[in-house]
Design a protein around this motif. Sequence first.
Motif, PDB file in Angstrom:
ATOM      1  N   GLY A  39      44.419  16.466 -95.993  1.00  0.00           N
ATOM      2  CA  GLY A  39      45.331  17.269 -96.564  1.00  0.00           C
ATOM      3  C   GLY A  39      45.978  17.120 -97.605  1.00  0.00           C
ATOM      4  O   GLY A  39      46.237  17.328 -98.975  1.00  0.00           O
ATOM      5  N   SER A  60      43.958  15.745-100.626  1.00  0.00           N
ATOM      6  CA  SER A  60      43.589  17.053-101.237  1.00  0.00           C
ATOM      7  C   SER A  60      44.713  17.467-102.297  1.00  0.00           C
ATOM      8  O   SER A  60      44.313  17.858-103.471  1.00  0.00           O
ATOM      9  CB  SER A  60      42.996  18.127-100.409  1.00  0.00           C
ATOM     10  N   MET A 115      43.602  23.158-102.197  1.00  0.00           N
ATOM     11  CA  MET A 115      44.146  23.910-100.999  1.00  0.00           C
ATOM     12  C   MET A 115      44.508  25.322-101.181  1.00  0.00           C
ATOM     13  O   MET A 115      44.480  25.987-100.188  1.00  0.00           O
ATOM     14  CB  MET A 115      45.411  23.055-100.601  1.00  0.00           C
ATOM     15  N   SER A 155      43.001  25.956 -93.141  1.00  0.00           N
ATOM     16  CA  SER A 155      43.723  24.603 -93.048  1.00  0.00           C
ATOM     17  C   SER A 155      44.992  24.493 -92.045  1.00  0.00           C
ATOM     18  O   SER A 155      45.321  23.871 -91.534  1.00  0.00           O
ATOM     19  CB  SER A 155      44.071  24.228 -94.525  1.00  0.00           C
TER      20      SER A 155
END
Length: 226
Positions: free
Chosen positions: A183, A186, A194, A204
């Motif tokens: 995460g 990203s 995201m 997520s």
Amino acid sequence: MARASVIDDYVADLDARLPGGRKVKTDLLTEARDSLEDAAECYRRAGFAEHDAQRKAVEDFGPVAVIARDYQGELAVAYGARTLRSILFVLPATHMLWEGARLIWLGGWENAPGGNPPPQWYMPFAQISDSMTWAVSIATALALLIARLWSRRTADNRLIARCAAGVAMVAASAALSANVALGVASMFVNPALMFHTPVLLLASVFAVLVLARLTVMARKAVRFAV
């Protein structure tokens, strides 16, 4: 009143010494109370007064500290096994849910917002996150199998509980760390990735919350096994 006082005090003391899962703990305490009541009844039939019958039953049952240690081993094993099973089944399901959301709403990584594929250094994060799920699942499955076989060869429940809790803690922490690392990577590469769709964002967030919950369960398993 004497009957309730002696046996209830013993069970209450035992209860206070046992951290663990509620259901298994309730079953163990009920089992202890039933055994004490049966023993006290035998002493009453032998001519002992009510208070003496209960006192003898408690003495025969054993010191509460010793009984609590044995029961805690059973509680710790049960909670450790429950945690491992949760990791084994919940983690792959959560991962497949996230992957499904990504494939449906994003597609391949080349379809990332902005039109540019992620840099080469980013892909290992995704690959590690994917591989970690299955590596952790295999590790927890093996731990459950070994614990079951081991329990048939040893009476030391606390050692089994410590090993199960250790595997659960490492597995849950590794999965959570890999997911969080992906995460963060990203967000660093492409923040829009995201927030590309609300569904992908929710998937997520849900994955992180599930992994955090599994990690909390693993920490409890460690605490119960100490």
